[in-house]
Scaffold this active site. Structure first.
Site, PDB file in Angstrom:
ATOM      1  CB  CYS A 123      -0.659  -0.048   1.366  1.00 48.83           C
ATOM      2  SG  CYS A 123      -0.383  -0.279   2.708  1.00 48.83           S
ATOM      3  CE  LYS A 196      -3.014  -4.244   8.160  1.00 51.45           C
ATOM      4  NZ  LYS A 196      -1.891  -3.594   7.444  1.00 51.45           N
ATOM      5  NE  ARG A 206      -5.651   3.196   5.504  1.00 54.69           N
ATOM      6  CZ  ARG A 206      -6.431   2.665   6.002  1.00 54.69           C
ATOM      7  NH1 ARG A 206      -7.520   2.859   6.232  1.00 54.69           N
ATOM      8  NH2 ARG A 206      -7.176   1.583   6.287  1.00 54.69           N
ATOM      9  CE  LYS A 249      -2.155  -2.085  12.011  1.00 54.92           C
ATOM     10  NZ  LYS A 249      -1.317  -2.461  10.869  1.00 54.92           N
ATOM     11  CB  SER A 275      -0.946   5.597  13.442  1.00 53.59           C
ATOM     12  OG  SER A 275      -2.115   5.009  12.720  1.00 53.59           O
ATOM     13  CE1 TYR A 314       4.510   4.170  14.655  1.00 53.69           C
ATOM     14  CE2 TYR A 314       1.957   3.975  15.374  1.00 53.69           C
ATOM     15  CZ  TYR A 314       2.776   3.961  13.799  1.00 53.69           C
ATOM     16  OH  TYR A 314       2.003   3.592  13.116  1.00 53.69           O
TER      17      TYR A 314
HETATM   18  C1  PBG Z   1       0.272  -1.350   5.494  1.00 53.08           C
HETATM   19  C2  PBG Z   1      -0.189  -1.276   7.407  1.00 53.08           C
HETATM   20  C3  PBG Z   1      -0.939   0.010   7.532  1.00 53.08           C
HETATM   21  C4  PBG Z   1      -1.048  -0.360   8.976  1.00 53.08           C
HETATM   22  C5  PBG Z   1       0.648  -1.078   9.166  1.00 53.08           C
HETATM   23  N1  PBG Z   1       1.072  -1.533   7.945  1.00 53.08           N
HETATM   24  C6  PBG Z   1      -2.131   0.125   7.242  1.00 53.08           C
HETATM   25  C7  PBG Z   1      -3.333   0.210   6.856  1.00 53.08           C
HETATM   26  O1  PBG Z   1      -3.646  -1.178   6.511  1.00 53.08           O
HETATM   27  O2  PBG Z   1      -4.110   1.156   5.928  1.00 53.08           O
HETATM   28  C8  PBG Z   1      -0.998   0.250  10.045  1.00 53.08           C
HETATM   29  C9  PBG Z   1      -0.187   0.942  11.210  1.00 53.08           C
HETATM   30  C10 PBG Z   1      -0.698   2.537  12.175  1.00 53.08           C
HETATM   31  O3  PBG Z   1      -1.871   2.850  12.016  1.00 53.08           O
HETATM   32  O4  PBG Z   1       0.242   2.155  12.696  1.00 53.08           O
HETATM   33  N2  PBG Z   1      -0.717  -1.932   5.417  1.00 53.08           N
END
Ligand code: PBG
Length: 326
Positions: A123, A196, A206, A249, A275, A314
């Site tokens: 992504c 996830k 993002r 996650k 995040s 973080y």
């Molecule tokens: C990639 C990915 C994402 C995150 C970790 N790996 C974003 C998503 O799936 O859109 C999010 C990590 C975060 O929000 O700290 N696929």
């Protein structure tokens, strides 16, 4: 009536040393993984606006930051790449000249004792922002698998200690495992983002890597927040495909899933405090609406209590510094 026989739980709370001795769950910097956003170039440190305190960093700056983390006791980092050239298949994800591959090599050279993990997904590299190759308006699961495998190989070749596939494609662990094995990387472990969720808490991430999907959303491959049992099937599938570590996650809104996974599975379990979880505390701390540091430790403790062995956060360096102060 039976006054002297009463169980009084407060008796054990009166003395600070005793409170400390009786802690059921202890946090340690050694179980933190510090995620970092990396870019090509030199001397670059640009703030991620919705994540005050978190920056996008070029190779030289990242290397310094890894030293800083290491000195605080945070020995593992997780790298996310930001590219200048996105395309439909995310072809740059496997380029040896991209930021992740360059940073892995630089970090391992500068601090070989550090443990460098890489996020394996498309992504950050696709122009449409989806985690895989698209056909029509949908992500093509099976066409994505070889791209993820190539990406993982490029990370291992750069010297990554572990790869962490996060694309939520079915069969991605098997595809990556067999590719690693065929390329003489059978010793490189896989930390699978197994459960996830399609979460609003990824918003700030993002922004950091400019990976919001240009159309649609990720609910055709990431899990719906309503799903608990399905998470167990995802984890089971990843373990059967050869995952070495499993992950849930986000963390805070999914503590029940972490708990369930920790009791059901004997594999090491990571939880990713994402995040949006960071941003919530940062924002409320900034306005003075809550005490950010205390809340941070409380949240991390809850993730530990739920059963996570490792926490991706973080706040890793800050939390480690707070823990060191006692
Ligand atoms: C990639 C990915 C994402 C995150 C970790 N790996 C974003 C998503 O799936 O859109 C999010 C990590 C975060 O929000 O700290 N696929």
């Amino acid at each position: 009536m039976f006054d002297d026989q009463y169980s009084r739980l407060r008796r054990l709370r009166r003395n600070p040393t005793m409170r400390h001795m009786l802690r059921e769950n202890r946090l340690s910097a050694s179980e933190f993984i510090y995620p970092m956003f990396v870019v090509n170039g030199c001397g670059i440190r640009t703030p991620v606006e919705p994540m005050p305190g978190i920056d996008r960093m070029s190779v030289d700056v990242v290397t310094e930051e890894v030293h800083r983390a290491y000195e605080s006791g945070v020995k593992a980092v997780l790298l996310f790449g930001i590219t200048e050239e996105k395309d439909a298949t995310g072809s740059k994800s496997s380029s040896p000249f991209e930021a992740v591959q360059q940073c892995v090599a630089a970090i391992k050279k500068s601090l070989p004792e550090s443990f460098v993990i890489t996020d394996v997904c498309l992504c950050e590299y696709t122009d449409h922002g989806h985690c895989g190759v698209v056909s029509g308006n949908a992500v093509d699961n099976d066409a994505t698998l070889p791209r993820l495998a190539e990406t993982a190989i490029s990370h291992a070749t750069a010297g990554a200690d572990m790869v962490a596939p996060s694309a939520m494609m079915d069969g991605q662990i098997a595809a990556i495992r067999s590719s690693l094995n065929k390329n003489n990387y059978s010793d490189v472990p896989i930390m699978a983002y197994s459960a996830k969720y399609a979460s609003a808490f990824y918003g700030p991430f993002r922004v950091a890597v400019d990976s919001a999907p240009k159309y649609g959303d990720r609910s055709a491959y990431q899990m719906a927040p309503s799903q608990g049992r399905e998470a167990m099937r995802e984890i089971e599938a990843d373990l059967s495909e050869g995952a070495d570590l499993i992950m849930v996650k986000p963390a805070l809104a999914y503590l029940d899933v972490i708990k369930e996974a920790s009791t059901r599975f004997d594999a090491p379990l990571a939880a990713y405090s994402v995040s949006g979880e960071y941003s919530m505390l940062a924002a409320a701390g900034k306005t003075g609406w809550l005490d950010r540091e205390s809340a941070m430790i409380e949240v991390l403790t809850s993730i530990k209590r739920a059963g996570a062995d490792l926490i991706v956060t973080y706040n890793a360096i800050e939390a480690a510094d707070i823990l060191a102060k006692g």
